[in-house]
Scaffold this motif. Structure first.
Motif, short mmCIF file in Angstrom:
data_model
loop_
_atom_site.label_atom_id
_atom_site.label_comp_id
_atom_site.label_asym_id
_atom_site.label_seq_id
_atom_site.Cartn_x
_atom_site.Cartn_y
_atom_site.Cartn_z
N ARG A 1 0.81 -1.22 0.00
CA ARG A 1 0.00 0.00 0.00
C ARG A 1 0.85 1.27 0.00
NH1 ARG A 1 -1.61 1.82 5.64
NH2 ARG A 1 -3.48 2.62 4.61
N TRP A 2 2.15 1.14 0.26
CA TRP A 2 3.03 2.31 0.30
C TRP A 2 3.59 2.65 -1.07
CZ3 TRP A 2 1.65 3.97 4.74
CH2 TRP A 2 1.44 3.10 5.80
N TRP A 3 3.20 1.92 -2.10
CA TRP A 3 3.65 2.23 -3.47
C TRP A 3 2.85 3.43 -3.97
CZ3 TRP A 3 1.87 0.45 -8.73
CH2 TRP A 3 2.86 0.67 -9.70
N LEU A 4 3.51 4.54 -4.22
CA LEU A 4 2.82 5.79 -4.55
C LEU A 4 1.88 5.68 -5.75
CD1 LEU A 4 2.45 8.80 -3.90
CD2 LEU A 4 4.40 9.26 -5.42
N PRO A 5 2.24 4.99 -6.85
CA PRO A 5 1.34 4.98 -8.02
C PRO A 5 -0.02 4.33 -7.79
CG PRO A 5 3.56 4.47 -8.72
CD PRO A 5 3.58 4.45 -7.21
N TRP A 6 -0.23 3.63 -6.67
CA TRP A 6 -1.60 3.18 -6.40
C TRP A 6 -2.51 4.40 -6.26
CZ3 TRP A 6 -1.98 -1.33 -8.01
CH2 TRP A 6 -1.20 -2.42 -7.59
N LEU A 7 -2.01 5.45 -5.64
CA LEU A 7 -2.67 6.75 -5.50
C LEU A 7 -4.19 6.62 -5.31
CD1 LEU A 7 -1.84 9.74 -5.43
CD2 LEU A 7 -2.52 9.92 -7.81
N GLN A 8 -4.56 5.97 -4.24
CA GLN A 8 -5.98 5.88 -3.92
C GLN A 8 -6.43 7.09 -3.12
OE1 GLN A 8 -8.25 3.34 -5.08
NE2 GLN A 8 -6.45 3.50 -6.40
N PRO A 9 -7.65 7.58 -3.46
CA PRO A 9 -8.67 6.97 -4.31
C PRO A 9 -8.73 7.53 -5.73
CG PRO A 9 -9.68 8.69 -3.01
CD PRO A 9 -8.21 8.69 -2.64
N GLN A 10 -7.72 8.22 -6.20
CA GLN A 10 -7.83 8.90 -7.50
C GLN A 10 -7.62 7.97 -8.70
OE1 GLN A 10 -5.86 12.63 -7.95
NE2 GLN A 10 -6.26 13.27 -5.87
N HIS A 11 -6.74 6.99 -8.57
CA HIS A 11 -6.49 6.09 -9.70
C HIS A 11 -7.55 5.00 -9.75
CE1 HIS A 11 -1.94 7.14 -10.28
NE2 HIS A 11 -2.76 8.14 -10.55
N LEU A 12 -8.34 5.03 -10.81
CA LEU A 12 -9.47 4.12 -10.95
C LEU A 12 -9.13 2.86 -11.73
CD1 LEU A 12 -12.24 6.76 -11.80
CD2 LEU A 12 -11.43 6.02 -9.55
N HIS A 13 -8.18 2.96 -12.67
CA HIS A 13 -7.80 1.83 -13.52
C HIS A 13 -6.29 1.79 -13.67
CE1 HIS A 13 -11.92 1.00 -14.94
NE2 HIS A 13 -12.09 2.32 -14.91
N LEU A 14 -5.71 0.60 -13.52
CA LEU A 14 -4.28 0.40 -13.78
C LEU A 14 -4.16 -0.74 -14.79
CD1 LEU A 14 -4.42 1.14 -10.38
CD2 LEU A 14 -2.07 1.61 -11.08
N VAL A 15 -3.67 -0.40 -15.97
CA VAL A 15 -3.76 -1.28 -17.13
C VAL A 15 -2.40 -1.93 -17.44
CG1 VAL A 15 -4.50 -1.41 -19.54
CG2 VAL A 15 -5.44 0.38 -18.06
N PRO A 16 -2.32 -3.25 -17.45
CA PRO A 16 -1.07 -3.91 -17.89
C PRO A 16 -0.75 -3.55 -19.33
CG PRO A 16 -2.53 -5.47 -16.78
CD PRO A 16 -3.33 -4.22 -17.02
N VAL A 17 0.53 -3.48 -19.65
CA VAL A 17 0.94 -3.01 -20.97
C VAL A 17 0.38 -3.89 -22.09
CG1 VAL A 17 3.14 -4.29 -20.95
CG2 VAL A 17 2.91 -2.20 -22.32
N GLU A 18 0.27 -5.20 -21.88
CA GLU A 18 -0.27 -6.07 -22.94
C GLU A 18 -1.71 -5.72 -23.25
OE1 GLU A 18 1.13 -7.13 -20.19
OE2 GLU A 18 2.89 -8.34 -20.70
N ASN A 19 -2.48 -5.39 -22.23
CA ASN A 19 -3.88 -5.02 -22.45
C ASN A 19 -4.00 -3.75 -23.28
OD1 ASN A 19 -4.37 -7.17 -20.78
ND2 ASN A 19 -5.62 -6.04 -19.29
#
Length: 382
Positions: free
Chosen positions: A264-282
């Protein structure tokens, strides 16, 4: 702190009101001290919270918004580690396509509540200074297009905020006309400041019909993860870009090993603003389906070397008593303020060590070790 904390981004469907729309007699003004601003804002926040948090969330969904699979698994439970507004947030991961998304997602009221005073109001000065100081990063982003399109005529930066990227990119592409688009009044402010030629305010999918075929380049830097409907944003980009033009996208990488190591300390999770995190293949596959050809993929270049520093600060900040914030029932007392200062001072050696590791050890090996916290795709419209 990091480029993951971005300038104001559109949400693709719903939005928070601008400063002009929110203005009241209790709204902060530049002439007021921070303590006066907090005191003026506290009654409104307390009234919001008195009604409970349920209205800030939509119903929990049972399927993946990217592929429709019902095979979901909770990946992360966390709180708001930056503003410390109340609430708990859940990120689910699709076990078929690996798309990670907020579930339940913020409602329109939730988006307004949690974005308020982050990019404007109380947060405006600090983040404004951060954005204005990222010139080297902005230039590097603009330079990534040079091997494929050295002299684009028109460029639209979607989620432009106050237009700082466009101002820097103009030094790399001096013959290019830069426009900006954002949900907030930032795009209009950027136009008045001369950072963009034209500032569009509103939803990109809604504005796309009037901009169809107008641009050689569309960029989305740390924008897509804020969108309520990423698929609509990508379709809008295809409509706006001329055949042979390019779409430049940069987003957090949910496959980064740091996402697992730091939790949870990983900054790019950035909750609650980040709604979608997309893997590069997708993202590659979706762009291909829309009629793009991906011509470049980068991981080392967009990596921002702040993961350990940010995680260390977030942990110290979470452990320390709160600073005075308008969503707290009352200001902290003298003892709490003293304890917070002491903990911040005690954390300085750890922050220095984390900075040194980020910049001089991990940065050079980030992609090789799978630690890059972002990726960048450049796609040509067929």
């Amino acid at each position: 702190m990091s480029d993951e904390v971005q300038e104001p981004r559109g949400t693709g469907g719903e939005r928070a009101p601008s400063r002009a729309e929110q203005a009241t007699d209790s709204e902060p003004t530049p002439s007021r001290s921070r303590a006066e601003q907090v005191a003026a804002l506290r009654p409104r926040y307390q009234a919001d919270l008195a009604s409970g948090l349920d209205r800030f969330f939509e119903a929990r969904r049972a399927d993946c918004p990217w592929c429709g699979s019902a095979r979901l698994k909770t990946r992360l439970r966390t709180t708001d580690l930056l503003q410390h507004k109340p609430g708990r947030f859940v990120l689910d991961r699709c076990q078929d396509c690996r798309h990670t998304f907020q579930n339940p997602r913020l409602s329109a009221e939730g988006l307004e509540f949690y974005y308020r005073d982050f990019y404007d109001g109380l947060g405006e000065k600090q983040l404004g200074n951060t954005f204005g100081g990222r010139t080297a990063m902005y230039r590097q982003r603009a330079e990534s297009l040079l091997p494929f399109a050295a002299a684009p005529k028109n460029w639209l930066d979607v989620g432009t905020g106050h237009g700082h990227f466009c101002e820097s990119a103009r030094t790399v592409h001096p013959g290019t006309t830069f426009d900006g688009l954002d949900f907030t009044d930032g795009a209009e402010l950027a136009e008045r400041a001369g950072r963009v030629e034209r500032g569009y305010r509103g939803s990109f999918p809604d504005l796309a019909p009037e901009l169809a075929g107008h641009y050689d380049v569309v960029s989305m830097f740390h924008y897509l993860e804020h969108s309520t409907e990423p698929a609509r944003e990508l379709a809008a980009a295809h409509r706006v870009i001329r055949p042979g033009g390019h779409l430049l996208i940069e987003v957090p990488d949910p496959d980064s090993r740091y996402a697992r190591l730091l939790g949870r300390w990983w900054l790019p999770w950035l909750q609650p603003q980040h709604l979608h995190l997309v893997p590069v293949e997708n993202l590659r596959r979706r762009l291909t389906d829309l009629g793009f050809t991906v011509v470049a993929e980068q991981h080392a270049e967009p990596h921002d070397p702040v993961d350990l520093l940010a995680a260390t600060w977030l942990a110290i900040d979470a452990a320390a008593p709160r600073e005075d914030l308008p969503w707290l029932p009352k200001p902290p007392n003298r003892r709490q303020r003293t304890l917070r200062t002491a903990m911040a001072i005690a954390g300085v050696p750890f922050l220095i060590l984390a900075t040194l590791l980020d910049r001089f050890v991990v940065k050079r090996l980030s992609h090789r070790l799978g630690l890059s916290n972002a990726y960048r795709l450049l796609a040509r419209r067929d």
